[in-house]
Write a protein that holds these residues in place. Structure first.
Motif, short mmCIF file in Angstrom:
data_model
loop_
_atom_site.label_atom_id
_atom_site.label_comp_id
_atom_site.label_asym_id
_atom_site.label_seq_id
_atom_site.Cartn_x
_atom_site.Cartn_y
_atom_site.Cartn_z
N SER A 1 22.27 30.52 -21.73
CA SER A 1 23.14 30.29 -19.81
C SER A 1 22.11 30.50 -18.82
O SER A 1 22.57 30.04 -17.76
CB SER A 1 24.73 31.45 -20.27
OG SER A 1 23.66 32.91 -20.39
N SER A 2 21.33 31.25 -19.30
CA SER A 2 20.16 31.90 -18.43
C SER A 2 18.71 31.36 -18.63
O SER A 2 18.05 32.02 -19.55
CB SER A 2 19.94 33.04 -18.03
OG SER A 2 19.46 32.89 -16.68
N TYR A 3 18.55 29.99 -17.69
CA TYR A 3 16.47 29.61 -17.71
C TYR A 3 16.69 29.61 -16.56
O TYR A 3 16.52 29.37 -15.84
CB TYR A 3 16.89 28.05 -18.94
CG TYR A 3 17.93 27.57 -18.23
CD1 TYR A 3 18.32 26.37 -17.22
CD2 TYR A 3 19.02 27.45 -19.34
CE1 TYR A 3 19.37 25.39 -17.28
CE2 TYR A 3 20.28 26.55 -18.55
CZ TYR A 3 20.27 25.83 -18.12
OH TYR A 3 21.00 24.50 -17.59
N TYR A 4 15.30 29.12 -16.92
CA TYR A 4 13.98 29.01 -15.58
C TYR A 4 14.58 28.48 -14.36
O TYR A 4 14.43 26.78 -15.14
CB TYR A 4 12.96 29.44 -15.67
CG TYR A 4 12.26 29.36 -14.02
CD1 TYR A 4 11.56 30.66 -14.11
CD2 TYR A 4 11.24 28.11 -13.65
CE1 TYR A 4 11.29 30.62 -12.81
CE2 TYR A 4 10.90 28.25 -12.47
CZ TYR A 4 10.32 29.43 -12.55
OH TYR A 4 9.77 29.49 -11.13
N LEU A 5 14.89 28.55 -13.11
CA LEU A 5 14.98 27.64 -12.55
C LEU A 5 14.32 27.97 -11.20
O LEU A 5 15.14 29.10 -10.16
CB LEU A 5 16.14 27.16 -11.87
CG LEU A 5 17.07 26.03 -12.84
CD1 LEU A 5 18.82 26.15 -12.68
CD2 LEU A 5 16.54 24.87 -13.01
#
Length: 333
Positions: free
Chosen positions: A175-179
Motif C-alpha cells: 500500500s505504500s511505495y516510493y513516489l
C-alpha cells in the motif's frame, strides 16, 4: 508496461467536485489518518465503489505541467499485488493557476494489514502457514513489478509489514511505495527511481544497491511472517537473524521452536527451512550478498510447492500449478 491489476477501471482524471462528493466534503467521518505522505480519506464514488483518497498539500509553486511526468508514472503502477491508483485531481490557486493540492485516488483495501493477520491480540483468525507463504509470494511479486514492471524502476520503497494489506481474498498488496510526487522529492536523483548517466560514482553505486535495500526490508517482513510477532528494532532483527541461521544448521526441532506456535505443527520442515534460508539471506549485512528479488521469488514458490505437495494439494499457494521442473532452489551457504 506489463498488464495492470485485474478488474481495475482505467486510470483517469477526477474533478474536485467528484472528490468532494465522494468524501462528503472531507467530513471527519471519512478521515482515515494522516502521515508523512498526507491525509487519507475514505470515499464512495457515484458508481458505489469505495476508494481511498490521499490529499497532498504542495509547498512549492508549480504548474500542473510540472507534475505530469510523475502522474504518468503513478498511472502505470498497476499490479495485482500493489494498492493501485485509480486517478488524480489537481486543485489550483485562482491567481496564478499553480497547484495547491493534489488528490490521488487509490483502490480501497478493507481487510487490514498483514501484521494483524499473523500476530496475537487481534480478533481475526491468524493466517495458516500456506497462507503466509502465499502472502510472502505476493509481496515479492509486487516488489518485482516495482523494480522491473516499468521504466525507470521504483526502488528504496521503505517497505514495512504494516504497509502490506490483505484484500477480501487475502491477496497481499503493497500500500505504500516510493513516489517522488508524494515525498516532495521530485527534483532529487538517486532515491527511489533508478536513473543512469550520473557522473557521481557514489550515486551510481547507491543506485546499484537499491534493489537490495528492498530485499532487506522484505527480509524483515518475512521474519515477522515466520515468527508471528511484532519486531521492535533493527537490533532485534539482527539477533533473530543469527538465531534463525543457527536453527537452519541444527535439527528440525530447533527450527520448529523458532516458528510461530500457531502454525509450527502445520508446516513441512523443508518448506520451513527454505523460508528461513531466504529470510537469512535477505538480511545479510552486505547488500551484494543478498539474493535478487527473482531468486527470492523462485525459492518462495518452491517452499509453497513442497508444502502443498505435503498437504496433498495440487495447487500452489498463489493458486497456480507448479511442477518440480519449474522450481529452482538457491544454494544457501
Amino acid at each position: 508496461m506489463k498488464l495492470g491489476a485485474v478488474g481495475l477501471p482505467a486510470y483517469r482524471t477526477f474533478s474536485l467536485e467528484e472528490i468532494e462528493e465522494a468524501t462528503n466534503n472531507f467530513h471527519t467521518s471519512a478521515f482515515m489518518g494522516e502521515g508523512s505522505h498526507g491525509q487519507m480519506y475514505r470515499g464512495r464514488l457515484k458508481d458505489g465503489s469505495i476508494v481511498a483518497v490521499r490529499c497532498l498539500k504542495i509547498k512549492k509553486s508549480r504548474s500542473t505541467h510540472n507534475f505530469m511526468h510523475h502522474i504518468e508514472l503513478i498511472s502505470k503502477l498497476r499490479h495485482r499485488h500493489l494498492v493501485s491508483a485509480l486517478g488524480h485531481c489537481f486543485e489550483c490557486y485562482l491567481d496564478d493557476s499553480s497547484v495547491s493540492r493534489i488528490f490521488l485516488v487509490f483502490e480501497y483495501i478493507p481487510n487490514g494489514t498483514l501484521r494483524s493477520w499473523i500476530s496475537e491480540g487481534h480478533s481475526r483468525p491468524r493466517l495458516t502457514w500456506t497462507q503466509r507463504i502465499a502472502a510472502a509470494i505476493g509481496v515479492a511479486k509486487g516488489i518485482q513489478f516495482l523494480h522491473t514492471g516499468i521504466v525507470p524502476g521504483v526502488y528504496s520503497n521503505n517497505l514495512k509489514i504494516t504497509d502490506i494489506l490483505l484484500d477480501q481474498n487475502l491477496v497481499a498488496k503493497i500500500s505504500s511505495y516510493y513516489l517522488p510526487l508524494i515525498t516532495d522529492d521530485m527534483g532529487k536523483v538517486g532515491r527511489g527511481i533508478s536513473r543512469s548517466g550520473s557522473k557521481d560514482p557514489v550515486l551510481n553505486a547507491r543506485v546499484k544497491q537499491e534493489e537490495k535495500i528492498d530485499v532487506y526490508d522484505f527480509g524483515v517482513i518475512l521474519l515477522e511472517i515466520i515468527l508471528g510477532r511484532q519486531l521492535i528494532s533493527r537490533n532485534e532483527v539482527g539477533i533473530l537473524k543469527d538465531r534463525l541461521q543457527g536453527c537452519i544448521a541444527a535439527d528440525e526441532a530447533a527450527r520448529r521452536s523458532m516458528v510461530d506456535p500457531a502454525v509450527h505443527k502445520a508446516c513441512l520442515d523443508q518448506s520451513l527451512r527454505t523460508m528461513m534460508e531466504i529470510c537469512v539471506r535477505c538480511l545479510l549485512k552486505d547488500p551484494a550478498d543478498r539474493p535478487s528479488v527473482e531468486d527470492v521469488l523462485w525459492n518462495l514458490q518452491f517452499a509453497a510447492q513442497v508444502q502443498d505437495a505435503w498437504c496433498g494439494d495440487s495447487q500452489s499457494s498463489d493458486g497456480s500449478p507448479v511442477s518440480a521442473s519449474q522450481s529452482r532452489i538457491l544454494t544457501f551457504r
